[in-house]
Design an enzyme around this catalytic site. Structure first.
Site, PDB file in Angstrom:
ATOM      1  CG  HIS A  34       2.943-122.042  50.642  1.00 27.56           C
ATOM      2  ND1 HIS A  34       2.233-122.553  49.581  1.00 27.56           N
ATOM      3  CD2 HIS A  34       4.248-122.324  50.390  1.00 27.56           C
ATOM      4  CE1 HIS A  34       3.067-123.082  48.715  1.00 27.56           C
ATOM      5  NE2 HIS A  34       4.305-122.977  49.186  1.00 27.56           N
ATOM      6  CG  HIS A  37       2.658-126.757  50.777  1.00 19.70           C
ATOM      7  ND1 HIS A  37       3.332-125.686  51.305  1.00 19.70           N
ATOM      8  CD2 HIS A  37       3.557-127.431  50.019  1.00 19.70           C
ATOM      9  CE1 HIS A  37       4.594-125.713  50.908  1.00 19.70           C
ATOM     10  NE2 HIS A  37       4.767-126.755  50.117  1.00 19.70           N
ATOM     11  CD  GLN A  61      13.857-132.345  46.689  1.00 21.64           C
ATOM     12  OE1 GLN A  61      13.322-133.430  46.906  1.00 21.64           O
ATOM     13  NE2 GLN A  61      13.142-131.282  46.349  1.00 21.64           N
ATOM     14  N   GLY A 147       1.922-130.159  42.626  1.00 26.41           N
ATOM     15  CA  GLY A 147       1.525-128.852  42.133  1.00 26.41           C
ATOM     16  C   GLY A 147       2.103-128.508  40.771  1.00 26.41           C
ATOM     17  CE  LYS A 149       6.638-121.693  42.520  1.00 25.35           C
ATOM     18  NZ  LYS A 149       7.389-122.326  43.590  1.00 25.35           N
ATOM     19  CG  ASP A 150       7.684-127.302  42.104  1.00 29.49           C
ATOM     20  OD1 ASP A 150       8.817-126.840  42.178  1.00 29.49           O
ATOM     21  OD2 ASP A 150       6.795-127.060  42.957  1.00 29.49           O
ATOM     22  CD  GLN A 153       8.594-131.783  42.304  1.00 28.10           C
ATOM     23  OE1 GLN A 153       9.696-131.616  42.806  1.00 28.10           O
ATOM     24  NE2 GLN A 153       7.482-131.421  42.908  1.00 28.10           N
ATOM     25  CB  SER A 185       7.617-120.262  46.652  1.00 27.67           C
ATOM     26  OG  SER A 185       8.866-120.832  46.991  1.00 27.67           O
ATOM     27  CB  SER A 186       8.747-122.847  51.443  1.00 24.42           C
ATOM     28  OG  SER A 186       7.677-123.770  51.402  1.00 24.42           O
TER      29      SER A 186
HETATM   30  P1  AMP Z   1       7.548-128.147  48.214  1.00 25.76           P
HETATM   31  O1  AMP Z   1       7.199-128.138  49.669  1.00 25.76           O
HETATM   32  O2  AMP Z   1       8.028-126.837  47.704  1.00 25.76           O
HETATM   33  O3  AMP Z   1       8.434-129.310  47.846  1.00 25.76           O
HETATM   34  O4  AMP Z   1       6.196-128.410  47.441  1.00 25.76           O
HETATM   35  C1  AMP Z   1       5.389-129.511  47.726  1.00 25.76           C
HETATM   36  C2  AMP Z   1       4.285-129.591  46.705  1.00 25.76           C
HETATM   37  O5  AMP Z   1       3.523-128.390  46.737  1.00 25.76           O
HETATM   38  C3  AMP Z   1       4.796-129.737  45.264  1.00 25.76           C
HETATM   39  O6  AMP Z   1       3.947-130.627  44.566  1.00 25.76           O
HETATM   40  C4  AMP Z   1       4.679-128.336  44.724  1.00 25.76           C
HETATM   41  O7  AMP Z   1       4.520-128.299  43.332  1.00 25.76           O
HETATM   42  C5  AMP Z   1       3.436-127.858  45.432  1.00 25.76           C
HETATM   43  N1  AMP Z   1       3.381-126.395  45.482  1.00 25.76           N
HETATM   44  C6  AMP Z   1       4.340-125.557  45.946  1.00 25.76           C
HETATM   45  N2  AMP Z   1       3.950-124.274  45.775  1.00 25.76           N
HETATM   46  C7  AMP Z   1       2.727-124.313  45.188  1.00 25.76           C
HETATM   47  C8  AMP Z   1       1.795-123.321  44.751  1.00 25.76           C
HETATM   48  N3  AMP Z   1       2.053-122.019  44.870  1.00 25.76           N
HETATM   49  N4  AMP Z   1       0.640-123.730  44.193  1.00 25.76           N
HETATM   50  C9  AMP Z   1       0.383-125.059  44.047  1.00 25.76           C
HETATM   51  N5  AMP Z   1       1.208-126.036  44.439  1.00 25.76           N
HETATM   52  C10 AMP Z   1       2.368-125.677  45.007  1.00 25.76           C
END
Ligand code: AMP
Length: 281
Positions: A34, A37, A61, A147, A149-150, A153, A185-186
């Site tokens: 999204h 990412h 995880q 991000g 967002k986490d 992490q 978020s996915s």
């Molecule tokens: P994920 O695919 O959920 O594991 O996320 C992959 C990366 O994208 C991680 O570094 C997340 O923190 C980041 N991420 C996910 N959602 C967002 C968002 N809404 N804004 C910024 N970064 C994000």
């Protein structure tokens, strides 16, 4: 754009690139991409010659009762999006290639992993640290973007890099939100129409707490209660945690004197959503 499916091929390509003196940037993801990412990819692009995006739903995880099988996947769409963003390589390994059946070495972080998401997701950050270390060894990035967002992490990965001396610069990417404020978020895909509407309580409560803070409130019990009240006023929302912690150590704070993080996890039905905001005196 190259799509690389095995760890061996990825590491071979990365070694070639390093020999040629290329600067490699990595954006690790679990796919179902999204705008959040994509924003990380654009940020990484500014700092590297070769942009690698990994797409890997990392089984280690996920807890036994979590959504590993149901986690949304759409590689074709992800590939198209990466192409449009000018990504040079997509690393898309299968779980069977990433972990030996008898894998027995894991990375545990012990100061920041026991709070917030670590409490409700035991073993989660061990899986995250281990896979990120593996990705660093395979992609050999000079920099990697994660991000905000986490937020937990991100801080744990900064520790991982510091404490194990990975030669990788970690860049923080700001949270990208839907026009109404919901953090992208996915997992938003899981939400029903009413849950999607009610999920706005996360962002709304973070805004309220920021306003109270701007008005001068510094007691975290008062600020936290405002978030709790705001989330509890919404039907279907079940609080996993709402915490105000030190921005660096993630330790609880009573009175805000330096930067803190307001972090929350809320379940909307079966879907667990997280969000956070920083407060800086
Ligand atoms: P994920 O695919 O959920 O594991 O996320 C992959 C990366 O994208 C991680 O570094 C997340 O923190 C980041 N991420 C996910 N959602 C967002 C968002 N809404 N804004 C910024 N970064 C994000």
């Amino acid at each position: 754009m190259e799509v690389i499916k095995t760890p061996e091929a990825m590491q071979r390509r990365a070694l070639e690139l390093k020999r040629d003196g290329r600067v490699i940037g990595l954006v690790p993801t679990m796919g179902f991409l999204h705008e959040g990412h994509l924003s990380l990819m654009r940020l990484a692009r500014e700092h590297c010659d070769v942009l690698v995006v990994s797409i890997f739903v990392n089984p280690t995880q996920f807890g036994p009762n979590e959504d590993l099988e149901a986690y949304p996947r759409d590689f074709e769409r992800d590939e198209t999006l990466c192409g449009q963003e000018g990504v040079d390589m997509v690393f898309y390994p299968g779980a069977e290639n990433m972990y030996a059946g008898d894998a027995s070495v894991w990375i545990d972080e012990h100061a920041l992993s026991g709070v917030l998401c670590g409490t409700s997701r035991p073993g989660h950050f061990r899986g995250v640290c281990t896979v990120v270390a593996k990705l660093f060894n395979l992609v050999l990035p000079d920099l990697a973007v994660f991000g905000e967002k986490d937020a937990q992490q991100l801080r744990i990965i900064e520790r991982l890099v510091r404490d194990l001396n990975f030669p990788v610069e970690i860049i923080r990417g700001p949270i990208v939100r839907e026009p109404d404020g919901l953090a992208m978020s996915s997992r938003n895909k899981y939400l029903s129409e009413s849950q999607r509407k009610n999920a706005l309580c996360l962002w709304r409560s973070l805004r309220q707490v920021s306003e109270l803070f701007e008005q001068g409130e510094r007691e975290t019990t008062v600020l936290r209660q405002a978030v709790v009240d705001s989330v509890e006023s919404v039907s279907e929302a079940e609080i996993d945690y709402i915490e105000i912690v030190d921005d660096t150590s993630l330790a609880p704070v009573d009175e805000i004197k330096s930067a803190v993080l307001v972090a929350l996890a809320v379940k909307m039905g079966d879907t667990r959503l997280i969000d956070n905001a920083g407060l800086r005196p």
